[in-house]
Design an enzyme around this catalytic site. Sequence first.
Site, mmCIF file in Angstrom:
data_model
loop_
_atom_site.group_PDB
_atom_site.id
_atom_site.type_symbol
_atom_site.label_atom_id
_atom_site.label_comp_id
_atom_site.label_asym_id
_atom_site.label_seq_id
_atom_site.Cartn_x
_atom_site.Cartn_y
_atom_site.Cartn_z
ATOM 1 N N CYS A 136 0.838 -1.190 0.000
ATOM 2 C CA CYS A 136 0.000 0.000 0.000
ATOM 3 C C CYS A 136 0.876 1.245 0.000
ATOM 4 O O CYS A 136 1.311 1.702 1.053
ATOM 5 C CB CYS A 136 -0.931 0.005 1.207
ATOM 6 S SG CYS A 136 -1.915 1.505 1.288
ATOM 7 N N CYS A 139 -0.309 4.274 1.918
ATOM 8 C CA CYS A 139 -0.202 4.127 3.367
ATOM 9 C C CYS A 139 1.241 4.344 3.836
ATOM 10 O O CYS A 139 1.474 4.890 4.907
ATOM 11 C CB CYS A 139 -0.612 2.725 3.817
ATOM 12 S SG CYS A 139 -2.112 2.115 3.078
ATOM 13 N N ASP A 140 2.203 3.860 3.057
ATOM 14 C CA ASP A 140 3.561 3.728 3.586
ATOM 15 C C ASP A 140 4.619 4.640 2.969
ATOM 16 O O ASP A 140 5.732 4.729 3.491
ATOM 17 C CB ASP A 140 4.026 2.264 3.418
ATOM 18 C CG ASP A 140 3.120 1.306 4.180
ATOM 19 O OD1 ASP A 140 2.557 1.736 5.203
ATOM 20 O OD2 ASP A 140 2.966 0.155 3.754
#
Length: 319
Positions: A136, A139-140
């Site tokens: 992701c 997200c990261d």
Amino acid sequence: MSGKDIRNVIVIGGGPAGYTAAVYAARALLEPLVIEGVTWGGQLMLTIKVENFPGYPEGVLGPQMMSDLRTQAERAGAEFLTDDVVSVDLSERPFLVSTGERDYRARTLIIATGAYPRELGLDSELALRGKGVSYCTVCDAAFFRNQEVVVVGGGDSAMEDALYLTRFASKVTLVHRRDEFRAEPIMTARAREAEKIELVTSTVIEEVLGVEEGHVTGVRLRDTKTGETSELAATGLFVAIGHEPNTSLFGDRLEHDEIGYLITKPRSTATGVPGVFAAGDVQDPDFRQAVTAAGTGCMAALEAERFLDAEPHEQTAAT
Ligand code: NAP
């Protein structure tokens, strides 16, 4: 079990397909229950800007779009349960849907469980998941400020991820197994033009390095044409190689293809089990777009409504 637990329509899944089905089913006064999953919103929660959904000339943030769609379904009268379904029994009617905590009965079922990110299948990938290996990017990515990272894949997701990562990383190497990209030419061109991105083709990742250190230190690459191997230092590996459908709940009870995508009747969302419909990515290995998912969600709700209409004795509202 009390009669209250019998629903006209239960929608399983909280992505564009499930929420659109909920909007239509609610507006048909079918009082749908959406069991949307603990991580509702689907894959659009992991995308950055959606630029290809009709009606948003400036684009729209994926999570914003999902939140709006959910609100729209709620206003239309859909009920939501933010929980995961753990089992479904299609052998008797009304169908039995269980969250583990509670059982529900459904006269019709709309399956909109979507798909999940595919893995490379390397032991080292598994060992370093969450320790530099990510599925992701949105997200990261911010964890990799001024660091060198690798993206694997040759589709639009890989291009989009690589481009997004240039906001944070100092260098992004995109590794693809073939010498042609599957991504839309415009996406590939953008990646090609980005200064921080290097495209490496005809190359596979043999191993993610850093298992002993407990975090990603690089990848070992193999050129598929020459067979030569090399090591590339990196602190992050972003895997963007497509998705698999979330269909394990149904086993072989519903017809599916070799990957697991549910098979629906032509020009329909109907599965082989009367009263069970499938919408969105769970039945779509080809298009997988938010707009097509929403379209099939709409179809599923209309087909569920017709199905209930054809069985008037079944159609009494939940009592
Ligand atoms: P995809 O189009 O299926 O592409 C997956 C890529 O990963 C392919 O290039 C594939 O290689 C590669 N791959 C698959 N398994 C692999 C493995 N085991 N090892 C190495 N490489 C592997 O998936 P996607 O990029 O996630 O896109 C899915 C859908 O969403 C597409 O329809 C796409 O257009 C859409 N999408 C759109 C946008 C946008 O418009 N902004 C953004 C993201 C996604 P091969 O090419 O060799 O098969």
